[in-house]
Enzyme design. Sequence first.
Site, PDB file in Angstrom:
ATOM      1  N   HIS A  62       0.882  -1.183   0.000  1.00 14.40           N
ATOM      2  CA  HIS A  62       0.000   0.000   0.000  1.00 14.40           C
ATOM      3  C   HIS A  62       0.911   1.221   0.000  1.00 14.40           C
ATOM      4  O   HIS A  62       1.594   1.474   0.992  1.00 14.40           O
ATOM      5  CB  HIS A  62      -0.864   0.032   1.264  1.00 14.40           C
ATOM      6  CG  HIS A  62      -1.717  -1.192   1.447  1.00 14.40           C
ATOM      7  ND1 HIS A  62      -3.011  -1.277   1.028  1.00 14.40           N
ATOM      8  CD2 HIS A  62      -1.441  -2.385   2.023  1.00 14.40           C
ATOM      9  CE1 HIS A  62      -3.516  -2.461   1.336  1.00 14.40           C
ATOM     10  NE2 HIS A  62      -2.581  -3.161   1.944  1.00 14.40           N
ATOM     11  N   ARG A  64      -0.215   4.393  -0.811  1.00 13.21           N
ATOM     12  CA  ARG A  64      -0.970   5.569  -0.322  1.00 13.21           C
ATOM     13  C   ARG A  64      -1.133   6.731  -1.277  1.00 13.21           C
ATOM     14  O   ARG A  64      -1.561   7.805  -0.838  1.00 13.21           O
ATOM     15  CB  ARG A  64      -0.320   6.118   0.962  1.00 13.21           C
ATOM     16  CG  ARG A  64      -0.065   5.110   2.051  1.00 13.21           C
ATOM     17  CD  ARG A  64      -1.342   4.645   2.683  1.00 13.21           C
ATOM     18  NE  ARG A  64      -1.108   3.800   3.850  1.00 13.21           N
ATOM     19  CZ  ARG A  64      -1.810   2.707   4.121  1.00 13.21           C
ATOM     20  NH1 ARG A  64      -2.793   2.317   3.317  1.00 13.21           N
ATOM     21  NH2 ARG A  64      -1.553   1.999   5.195  1.00 13.21           N
ATOM     22  N   HIS A 176      -8.998 -10.127   0.653  1.00 18.93           N
ATOM     23  CA  HIS A 176      -8.701  -9.911   2.065  1.00 18.93           C
ATOM     24  C   HIS A 176      -9.797 -10.670   2.795  1.00 18.93           C
ATOM     25  O   HIS A 176     -10.947 -10.237   2.834  1.00 18.93           O
ATOM     26  CB  HIS A 176      -8.744  -8.420   2.402  1.00 18.93           C
ATOM     27  CG  HIS A 176      -8.476  -8.135   3.850  1.00 18.93           C
ATOM     28  ND1 HIS A 176      -7.421  -7.356   4.276  1.00 18.93           N
ATOM     29  CD2 HIS A 176      -9.104  -8.538   4.982  1.00 18.93           C
ATOM     30  CE1 HIS A 176      -7.428  -7.296   5.595  1.00 18.93           C
ATOM     31  NE2 HIS A 176      -8.449  -8.003   6.044  1.00 18.93           N
ATOM     32  N   ASP A 304       2.362  -6.816   2.448  1.00 15.58           N
ATOM     33  CA  ASP A 304       1.263  -5.961   2.907  1.00 15.58           C
ATOM     34  C   ASP A 304       1.815  -4.680   3.545  1.00 15.58           C
ATOM     35  O   ASP A 304       1.282  -4.186   4.538  1.00 15.58           O
ATOM     36  CB  ASP A 304       0.350  -6.723   3.882  1.00 15.58           C
ATOM     37  CG  ASP A 304      -0.943  -5.969   4.192  1.00 15.58           C
ATOM     38  OD1 ASP A 304      -1.257  -5.011   3.471  1.00 15.58           O
ATOM     39  OD2 ASP A 304      -1.629  -6.349   5.162  1.00 15.58           O
TER      40      ASP A 304
HETATM   41  O1  DOR Z   1      -3.469  -3.847   8.370  1.00 13.94           O
HETATM   42  C1  DOR Z   1      -3.783  -3.557   7.240  1.00 13.94           C
HETATM   43  N1  DOR Z   1      -3.536  -2.332   6.730  1.00 13.94           N
HETATM   44  N2  DOR Z   1      -4.423  -4.458   6.491  1.00 13.94           N
HETATM   45  C2  DOR Z   1      -4.974  -4.128   5.315  1.00 13.94           C
HETATM   46  O2  DOR Z   1      -5.570  -4.968   4.682  1.00 13.94           O
HETATM   47  C3  DOR Z   1      -4.904  -2.740   4.814  1.00 13.94           C
HETATM   48  C4  DOR Z   1      -3.732  -2.070   5.352  1.00 13.94           C
HETATM   49  C5  DOR Z   1      -3.705  -0.575   5.102  1.00 13.94           C
HETATM   50  O3  DOR Z   1      -3.934  -0.171   3.970  1.00 13.94           O
HETATM   51  O4  DOR Z   1      -3.431   0.170   6.037  1.00 13.94           O
END
Ligand code: DOR
Length: 440
Positions: A62, A64, A176, A304
């Site tokens: 991710h 952002r 997920h 992740d």
């Molecule tokens: O802990 C997590 N954070 N699990 C996820 O599936 C999304 C991720 C996030 O984007 O912060």
Amino acid sequence: MYQLLVRNAQIARTDGSILEGDVACESGRIEKIESQITGSALEEIDAAGRLLLPGVIDPQVHFREPGGTEKEDLGSGSRAAVSGGVTSFLEMPNCRPATIDQEQLDWKIARASKTSAANFGFFIGATADNLEALNSASPACGIKIFMGASTGDLLVDDQHQLDRIFSDGERLIAVHAEDETRIRARTQSLLQGEVHPDYAIHSTIRDPQTALIATERALALSEKYGRRLHILHMSTAEEVHRLRGRKPSQVTCEVIPNHLFLDTRDYQSLGSRVQMNPPIRDPENTPELWAGLHDGTIDIIATDHAPHLLEDKAKPYPQSPSGMPGVETSLPLMLSAMKAGQCSLEQVQKWMCWGPAKTYGIPNKGMIEIGYDADLTLVDMDSERTLRDEDVFTRAGWSPYAGRSLTGWPAFTVVGGRVVFDNGVIREGVLGQPLVFGSR
Ligand code: DOR
């Protein structure tokens, strides 16, 4: 004159053997692998004593951007990636706005083309009503369904909507897998609208059953429609037992280092730093996840990577966000485990390099073989370095592994035949390419 010559390396072969020798790269590809290559190159690296690996493909991060760039963006996330030997990444759609149509996908690809130090691919996120885009938006590595809510507002847990998505189309669906109904019920009964003093409650609320219910549901949908399914970040012994020896051929799954190297005992010293979804588990799960990797129940490793600011993490539970950075620490963690005898060089490449390429149908990556893309990382297996928050490249500025002494840190990382990471320094102007996705 070659583009790049890596000399005197311990070259990791796909079968796990090591060849001591040279690798020549030309036009972004591996041109020659020999014990001694004559000729010269625009750039030469003396790799004496170091291990040359195919660049890691991290199939779940991710970064952002857009919408959360105070935590990370495609530039900073990709720099963190290459600093950790990751030369390609697949990025998730839960940014703001979410990546749920061609327009947002195009925006991310255009942005990454200008700023990403690593090769990149993107998921398209499922909503209640974007079925057409799910199948047509291109290029996408797959469809992401949040069956349980996590960071952001993407969620599809209605059976009718899930049936529609699984029945229509052929693309890989990555889930997920946490059951939203159970999360809500347990949040209500265990928190009753209050804040909670112990972040460990997170692992109790989203218990192993929460994951198993959703994993069972996704498996049933995949079997009903014969649909290609990838189960993201599998975290429990129960899920490994459910799949062991009974994994349908169209199903793959992954584990992340956080579930291999952290467990619920870590809440005591790390608090909300280790809060994530699905949560870290009681210690008895860890050996089962390792066993799942070893026996092929679990196919690959992702991170992740989910950067959040420590000031947000400091909020009381449940306002503290879930997720931790990890893209730059997965390879040293796994190579340290390899050094400790927990896995082999062949397995590290299978789980982190050519395995992710196979899972997502990415051609020409994940092996040091002639004609393959010259995405490489040169690591030092002899020295150890204790990770500190100050040393990380992620904009979030911390790591749950700070304080750990690890081996296998990259000295050089090469993307498309060009050095992008050189002994702690990112070389500006070296950019990755959009990934291509075929069939498995
Ligand atoms: O802990 C997590 N954070 N699990 C996820 O599936 C999304 C991720 C996030 O984007 O912060």
